[in-house]
Scaffold this motif. Structure first.
Motif, PDB file in Angstrom:
ATOM      1  N   GLY A  79     -12.701 -23.507  47.062  1.00  0.00           N
ATOM      2  CA  GLY A  79     -14.137 -23.660  47.309  1.00  0.00           C
ATOM      3  C   GLY A  79     -14.851 -24.519  46.305  1.00  0.00           C
ATOM      4  N   GLY A  80     -14.137 -25.432  45.668  1.00  0.00           N
ATOM      5  CA  GLY A  80     -14.774 -26.298  44.696  1.00  0.00           C
ATOM      6  C   GLY A  80     -15.194 -25.533  43.441  1.00  0.00           C
ATOM      7  N   LEU A  81     -16.202 -26.040  42.746  1.00  0.00           N
ATOM      8  CA  LEU A  81     -16.653 -25.392  41.519  1.00  0.00           C
ATOM      9  C   LEU A  81     -17.179 -23.978  41.769  1.00  0.00           C
ATOM     10  CD1 LEU A  81     -18.493 -28.307  39.652  1.00  0.00           C
ATOM     11  CD2 LEU A  81     -16.303 -27.250  39.049  1.00  0.00           C
ATOM     12  N   ALA A  82     -17.757 -23.755  42.942  1.00  0.00           N
ATOM     13  CA  ALA A  82     -18.305 -22.433  43.254  1.00  0.00           C
ATOM     14  C   ALA A  82     -17.235 -21.353  43.223  1.00  0.00           C
ATOM     15  CB  ALA A  82     -18.981 -22.461  44.620  1.00  0.00           C
ATOM     16  N   ALA A  83     -15.963 -21.734  43.457  1.00  0.00           N
ATOM     17  CA  ALA A  83     -14.880 -20.753  43.466  1.00  0.00           C
ATOM     18  C   ALA A  83     -14.705 -20.086  42.105  1.00  0.00           C
ATOM     19  CB  ALA A  83     -13.574 -21.415  43.898  1.00  0.00           C
ATOM     20  N   PHE A  84     -15.103 -20.783  41.041  1.00  0.00           N
ATOM     21  CA  PHE A  84     -14.953 -20.206  39.703  1.00  0.00           C
ATOM     22  C   PHE A  84     -16.016 -19.146  39.418  1.00  0.00           C
ATOM     23  CE2 PHE A  84     -12.831 -24.294  39.547  1.00  0.00           C
ATOM     24  CZ  PHE A  84     -11.642 -23.970  38.915  1.00  0.00           C
ATOM     25  N   TRP A  85     -16.979 -19.030  40.285  1.00  0.00           N
ATOM     26  CA  TRP A  85     -17.992 -17.971  40.171  1.00  0.00           C
ATOM     27  C   TRP A  85     -17.845 -16.955  41.300  1.00  0.00           C
ATOM     28  CZ3 TRP A  85     -18.760 -22.588  37.831  1.00  0.00           C
ATOM     29  CH2 TRP A  85     -19.335 -22.578  36.562  1.00  0.00           C
ATOM     30  N   THR A  86     -16.644 -16.865  41.868  1.00  0.00           N
ATOM     31  CA  THR A  86     -16.371 -15.883  42.920  1.00  0.00           C
ATOM     32  C   THR A  86     -16.656 -14.471  42.406  1.00  0.00           C
ATOM     33  OG1 THR A  86     -14.647 -17.259  43.907  1.00  0.00           O
ATOM     34  CG2 THR A  86     -14.598 -14.912  44.433  1.00  0.00           C
ATOM     35  N   GLY A  87     -17.399 -13.698  43.190  1.00  0.00           N
ATOM     36  CA  GLY A  87     -17.702 -12.318  42.798  1.00  0.00           C
ATOM     37  C   GLY A  87     -18.891 -12.176  41.881  1.00  0.00           C
ATOM     38  N   LEU A  88     -19.532 -13.300  41.545  1.00  0.00           N
ATOM     39  CA  LEU A  88     -20.696 -13.211  40.647  1.00  0.00           C
ATOM     40  C   LEU A  88     -21.833 -12.444  41.305  1.00  0.00           C
ATOM     41  CD1 LEU A  88     -22.147 -14.073  37.997  1.00  0.00           C
ATOM     42  CD2 LEU A  88     -22.917 -16.115  39.233  1.00  0.00           C
ATOM     43  N   VAL A  89     -22.114 -12.803  42.572  1.00  0.00           N
ATOM     44  CA  VAL A  89     -23.196 -12.163  43.314  1.00  0.00           C
ATOM     45  C   VAL A  89     -22.577 -11.338  44.441  1.00  0.00           C
ATOM     46  CG1 VAL A  89     -25.317 -12.544  44.623  1.00  0.00           C
ATOM     47  CG2 VAL A  89     -24.672 -14.159  42.819  1.00  0.00           C
ATOM     48  N   PRO A  90     -22.830 -10.031  44.508  1.00  0.00           N
ATOM     49  CA  PRO A  90     -23.691  -9.284  43.590  1.00  0.00           C
ATOM     50  C   PRO A  90     -22.936  -8.536  42.502  1.00  0.00           C
ATOM     51  CG  PRO A  90     -23.216  -7.924  45.473  1.00  0.00           C
ATOM     52  CD  PRO A  90     -22.441  -9.206  45.669  1.00  0.00           C
ATOM     53  N   TRP A  91     -21.572  -8.473  42.609  1.00  0.00           N
ATOM     54  CA  TRP A  91     -20.808  -7.507  41.820  1.00  0.00           C
ATOM     55  C   TRP A  91     -20.880  -7.765  40.319  1.00  0.00           C
ATOM     56  CZ3 TRP A  91     -20.587  -4.059  45.227  1.00  0.00           C
ATOM     57  CH2 TRP A  91     -20.341  -4.380  46.559  1.00  0.00           C
ATOM     58  N   ALA A  92     -20.683  -9.015  39.893  1.00  0.00           N
ATOM     59  CA  ALA A  92     -20.719  -9.298  38.462  1.00  0.00           C
ATOM     60  C   ALA A  92     -22.120  -9.102  37.899  1.00  0.00           C
ATOM     61  CB  ALA A  92     -20.236 -10.728  38.191  1.00  0.00           C
ATOM     62  N   TRP A  93     -23.138  -9.423  38.689  1.00  0.00           N
ATOM     63  CA  TRP A  93     -24.512  -9.218  38.230  1.00  0.00           C
ATOM     64  C   TRP A  93     -24.851  -7.732  38.119  1.00  0.00           C
ATOM     65  CZ3 TRP A  93     -27.934 -13.369  41.167  1.00  0.00           C
ATOM     66  CH2 TRP A  93     -27.795 -14.593  40.505  1.00  0.00           C
ATOM     67  N   ILE A  94     -24.427  -6.947  39.122  1.00  0.00           N
ATOM     68  CA  ILE A  94     -24.661  -5.494  39.049  1.00  0.00           C
ATOM     69  C   ILE A  94     -23.965  -4.921  37.829  1.00  0.00           C
ATOM     70  CG2 ILE A  94     -24.236  -3.279  40.179  1.00  0.00           C
ATOM     71  CD1 ILE A  94     -24.420  -4.744  42.869  1.00  0.00           C
ATOM     72  N   GLU A  95     -22.704  -5.322  37.657  1.00  0.00           N
ATOM     73  CA  GLU A  95     -21.924  -4.826  36.518  1.00  0.00           C
ATOM     74  C   GLU A  95     -22.562  -5.222  35.193  1.00  0.00           C
ATOM     75  OE1 GLU A  95     -17.402  -5.005  36.390  1.00  0.00           O
ATOM     76  OE2 GLU A  95     -17.959  -6.531  34.928  1.00  0.00           O
ATOM     77  N   ALA A  96     -22.962  -6.497  35.090  1.00  0.00           N
ATOM     78  CA  ALA A  96     -23.529  -6.993  33.835  1.00  0.00           C
ATOM     79  C   ALA A  96     -24.848  -6.310  33.507  1.00  0.00           C
ATOM     80  CB  ALA A  96     -23.728  -8.502  33.922  1.00  0.00           C
ATOM     81  N   ALA A  97     -25.696  -6.112  34.511  1.00  0.00           N
ATOM     82  CA  ALA A  97     -27.007  -5.521  34.276  1.00  0.00           C
ATOM     83  C   ALA A  97     -26.924  -4.068  33.833  1.00  0.00           C
ATOM     84  CB  ALA A  97     -27.861  -5.620  35.537  1.00  0.00           C
ATOM     85  N   THR A  98     -25.789  -3.423  34.136  1.00  0.00           N
ATOM     86  CA  THR A  98     -25.652  -2.004  33.776  1.00  0.00           C
ATOM     87  C   THR A  98     -24.721  -1.779  32.593  1.00  0.00           C
ATOM     88  OG1 THR A  98     -23.941  -1.859  35.499  1.00  0.00           O
ATOM     89  CG2 THR A  98     -26.165  -1.169  36.086  1.00  0.00           C
ATOM     90  N   LYS A  99     -23.566  -2.476  32.599  1.00  0.00           N
ATOM     91  CA  LYS A  99     -22.582  -2.176  31.553  1.00  0.00           C
ATOM     92  C   LYS A  99     -23.039  -2.659  30.185  1.00  0.00           C
ATOM     93  CE  LYS A  99     -19.440  -6.177  31.619  1.00  0.00           C
ATOM     94  NZ  LYS A  99     -18.055  -6.622  31.789  1.00  0.00           N
ATOM     95  N   GLY A 100     -23.793  -3.768  30.126  1.00  0.00           N
ATOM     96  CA  GLY A 100     -24.293  -4.237  28.838  1.00  0.00           C
ATOM     97  C   GLY A 100     -25.257  -3.251  28.225  1.00  0.00           C
ATOM     98  N   ALA A 101     -26.126  -2.694  29.075  1.00  0.00           N
ATOM     99  CA  ALA A 101     -27.080  -1.696  28.596  1.00  0.00           C
ATOM    100  C   ALA A 101     -26.363  -0.443  28.108  1.00  0.00           C
ATOM    101  CB  ALA A 101     -28.055  -1.349  29.721  1.00  0.00           C
TER     102      ALA A 101
END
Length: 332
Positions: A79-101
């Motif tokens: 999927g081109g460059l976008a493939a390197f951000w696979t799973g970012l939305v929403p899973w990585a964002w949900i994880e990041a917004a909670t696990k960092g806190a």
């Protein structure tokens, strides 16, 4: 008339109790701003370089015969460059917004008690705090997010289901396996996070101690703090075998040679990986993981320290301003 010796004994006891009470560490109030700081830092990290490192690392851990260059080529072909951000939305964002806190709050509070109540050294206190924060991450917020990120990276993009959205995939898993299916491999995640953050914080603080040498009160320079985070992050990758086992447990790839009726647990998966790929199989993906760990630790440990110091300085400045205003009003 009261006995003077009795009064002296009572006075001595009171003084001793007062002295012991003053030596007890006062409970550090929970700093709720750590929740916001941790979430902001983690979101920044994963949206920039964090997710590409994560995707490459996961691909290599699941496809253990691929080289790093082959992994990059295959991902780009998906999927081109976008493939390197696979799973970012929403899973990585949900994880990041909670696990960092969760990490910063738990680590800060646990480190304080480990040092002032348990009497551990600053380095060991930081390690214990990191271990507690890592375990809390795994069982509170990371379970289903880490699982779904791995599914998105490893699931087939051809054949039946290739056009399913990530939400459809998640609902299908829930319907088939229930909540437990979304938390498959969570114990491996917890063990990884425990060793990850225990090592990252502990090794970073140990490196800071080396920089200070015989002057424990000396303030470290910015470059020394950053170097401590980089060293701690890189050395924390000693637990790569746990990460490979975790990815295999959560992978959506079909394994035709997986023995029938064998229970899927960390031990059985480890044996299977060793039989197919040997010792080297447990270290597939370690190079991008070192990059991820260095970047993540620099953001969360170095960046977290910097932000907490700035917030504390602003609070102190506001407090002094209020006191100054109050004294000026009373004087008038």
């Amino acid at each position: 008339m009261p006995d003077l010796s009795s009064l002296q004994v009572v006075g001595t006891k009171a003084a001793e109790e007062s002295r012991l009470e003053s030596r007890k560490p006062s409970r550090k109030p929970i700093d709720w701003t750590n929740l916001g700081l941790g979430a902001a830092l983690q979101l920044f990290e994963v949206t920039t370089l964090g997710q590409p490192f994560e995707v490459i690392k996961t691909h290599l851990a699941a496809n253990r015969n691929d080289t790093l260059l082959e992994a990059v080529r295959k991902l780009y072909a998906r999927g081109g460059l976008a493939a390197f951000w696979t799973g970012l939305v929403p899973w990585a964002w949900i994880e990041a917004a909670t696990k960092g806190a969760v990490l910063l709050l738990t680590q800060t509070e646990t480190t304080f008690y480990a040092q002032h109540v348990m009497g551990l050294s600053p380095g060991w206190s930081a390690a214990v705090g990191g271990m507690a924060g890592g375990v809390c991450q795994a069982y509170t917020t990371m379970g289903f997010c880490t699982f779904m990120k791995t599914v998105e990276v490893t699931r087939s993009r051809s054949g039946p289901g290739k056009d399913m959205s990530t939400w459809q995939v998640a609902f299908d898993i829930l319907k088939r396996d229930g909540i437990a299916g979304m938390y498959r491999g969570v114990n491996a995640v917890a063990l990884r996070q425990l060793t990850n953050w225990g090592s990252r914080f502990g090794l970073s603080r140990a490196t800071e101690w080396i920089f200070r040498r015989n002057d424990p009160e000396r303030a470290l320079t910015t470059s020394e703090r950053l170097a401590s985070s980089v060293i701690g992050g890189a050395l924390a990758c000693w637990n790569q075998p746990i990460e490979v086992i975790r990815v295999e447990m959560q992978s959506a790839m079909k394994r035709e040679d997986w023995p029938q009726n064998r229970p899927v647990n960390m031990w059985s998966v480890a044996r299977w990986i060793y039989q197919r790929n040997g010792i080297r199989g447990f270290y597939r993906g370690v190079t991008p993981r070192i990059g991820l760990s260095v970047y993540l630790t620099s953001v969360m440990v170095f960046g977290g320290d910097q932000l907490k110091e700035r917030v504390a300085a602003r609070r102190e400045a506001r407090r002094l301003q209020r006191e100054s205003s109050a004294s000026s009003s009373s004087a008038a």
